[in-house]
Design a protein around this motif. Structure first.
Motif, PDB file in Angstrom:
ATOM      1  N   HIS A  90      -2.192  -7.581 -13.265  1.00  0.00           N
ATOM      2  CA  HIS A  90      -2.252  -7.923 -12.203  1.00  0.00           C
ATOM      3  C   HIS A  90      -1.994  -6.251 -11.872  1.00  0.00           C
ATOM      4  O   HIS A  90      -2.788  -6.179 -10.277  1.00  0.00           O
ATOM      5  CB  HIS A  90      -1.762  -7.996 -11.199  1.00  0.00           C
ATOM      6  N   GLU A 137      -7.521 -17.535 -11.694  1.00  0.00           N
ATOM      7  CA  GLU A 137      -7.615 -17.834 -13.125  1.00  0.00           C
ATOM      8  C   GLU A 137      -6.103 -19.335 -13.809  1.00  0.00           C
ATOM      9  O   GLU A 137      -6.583 -19.446 -14.564  1.00  0.00           O
ATOM     10  CB  GLU A 137      -6.246 -16.660 -13.447  1.00  0.00           C
ATOM     11  N   GLN A 157      -7.412  -1.952 -13.839  1.00  0.00           N
ATOM     12  CA  GLN A 157      -8.189  -3.223 -15.249  1.00  0.00           C
ATOM     13  C   GLN A 157      -9.760  -3.141 -15.104  1.00  0.00           C
ATOM     14  O   GLN A 157     -10.430  -3.171 -13.503  1.00  0.00           O
ATOM     15  CB  GLN A 157      -8.166  -4.444 -14.097  1.00  0.00           C
ATOM     16  N   PRO A 168      -4.571  -9.133  -4.819  1.00  0.00           N
ATOM     17  CA  PRO A 168      -5.710  -8.999  -6.252  1.00  0.00           C
ATOM     18  C   PRO A 168      -5.584 -10.803  -6.530  1.00  0.00           C
ATOM     19  O   PRO A 168      -7.009 -11.511  -6.355  1.00  0.00           O
ATOM     20  CB  PRO A 168      -5.158  -8.962  -7.063  1.00  0.00           C
ATOM     21  N   ASP A 169      -5.298 -11.238  -5.611  1.00  0.00           N
ATOM     22  CA  ASP A 169      -5.643 -12.764  -5.722  1.00  0.00           C
ATOM     23  C   ASP A 169      -6.942 -13.269  -4.628  1.00  0.00           C
ATOM     24  O   ASP A 169      -7.346 -14.659  -5.425  1.00  0.00           O
ATOM     25  CB  ASP A 169      -4.790 -14.269  -5.087  1.00  0.00           C
TER      26      ASP A 169
END
Length: 303
Positions: A262, A292, A184, A286-287
């Motif tokens: 993700h 989001e 990403q 990642p959260d």
């Protein structure tokens, strides 16, 4: 309209959706005025966002992670933006990775983002830290100039700067998309408190940005999008056209609706762990860095 939203980003053709949102009045129609500033370096960008000089940053997503983990800033990523359009550019006499031993890698900042990609690419090709030198230079345009002046030997350059490099006789050694795992590259991020206080504004901004992206990728808008790149980036038509074809490529260009990956985020976190020496089993989910809900609300607003 309220005071302008202050957005800080790096110059490059990755800003096409924003150019399109301005040109087609998508921001204006959602009650927004947007002021875009091109940054000199990732340090300036991170510091400006942390101090509230800017509201929204578009940048390598690793910068948001660095703000959270290194600087202790409560920053949150709200949109994915793109996969990245970088190439590893070298002096013309360099024919292989092995030729980079003892050479100098120019980076924006040595501890974030595309520097970490470059380190990983070199590692995978047999070069260890210490086999080459690292020199902080700043934003892409400054690294291109350093390559031209031969004060560095290799650097990651995004579009259109890697095309300018080739026109100047430099060459592309490799594409990170062919070497590293799914990544990403860029994202939009804000201070968490600012996002919470300005939720409606942020949602409308993301919706307008996505509208700009959708407009840019419609086949019937191809020539208009190329013309927009020409004008806003002051590019020759052939450079604008080649840049557009790369960023519009369905496999390697912009992701659909700037959706965040993700698995790509996990790669970002693994690269950071590799640089800092942290064990891979300690990598957070990642959260930790994401919210989001703004993105989902923006998609709902678009219908």
């Amino acid at each position: 309209m309220h005071n302008p939203l202050r957005v800080i980003t790096f110059p490059g053709v990755q800003n096409l959706p924003s150019f399109a949102a301005e040109a087609n009045r998508f921001y204006e129609r959602r009650g927004l005025a947007v002021e875009t500033v091109f940054t000199q370096s990732s340090e300036q960008q991170r510091e400006g966002l942390a101090r509230g000089i800017y509201d929204i940053a578009h940048s390598a997503i690793d910068n948001a992670v660095s703000m959270v983990d290194t600087a202790g800033q409560d920053t949150v990523i709200v949109i994915g933006l793109d996969r990245g359009f970088n190439k590893l550019v070298v002096q013309p006499e360099i024919a292989s990775y092995d030729d980079l031993r003892g050479k100098t890698l120019g980076v924006d900042a040595p501890d974030t983002a595309f520097a970490l990609i470059a380190y990983d690419m070199l590692r995978r090709k047999g070069l260890k830290p210490g086999d080459y030198n690292v020199k902080p230079i700043g934003a892409t345009r400054f690294r291109l100039q350093a390559l031209k002046e031969r004060s560095i030997d290799v650097s990651m350059l995004n579009l259109p700067f890697n095309l300018f490099a080739q026109q100047a006789g430099l060459k592309v050694l490799d594409n990170p998309n062919d070497v590293i795992d799914e990544y990403q590259s860029a994202g939009g991020f804000v201070r968490r408190a600012w996002g919470e206080e300005n939720r409606d504004t942020l949602v409308r901004y993301l919706a307008a940005y996505i509208e700009g992206l959708r407009w840019s990728l419609r086949s019937e808008n191809r020539e208009a999008a190329i013309a927009l790149l020409q004008t806003r980036m002051e590019l020759a038509h052939d450079v604008a056209e080649e840049s557009f074809d790369q960023i519009a490529d369905p496999q390697r260009g912009f992701t659909k609706d700037a959706r965040l990956s993700h698995p790509g985020m996990v790669t970002v976190l693994k690269l950071r762990a590799g640089y800092t020496g942290a064990p891979l089993d300690s990598i957070p989910a990642p959260d930790k860095y994401l919210d989001e809900s703004y993105y989902r609300a923006a998609l709902a607003l678009l219908g």
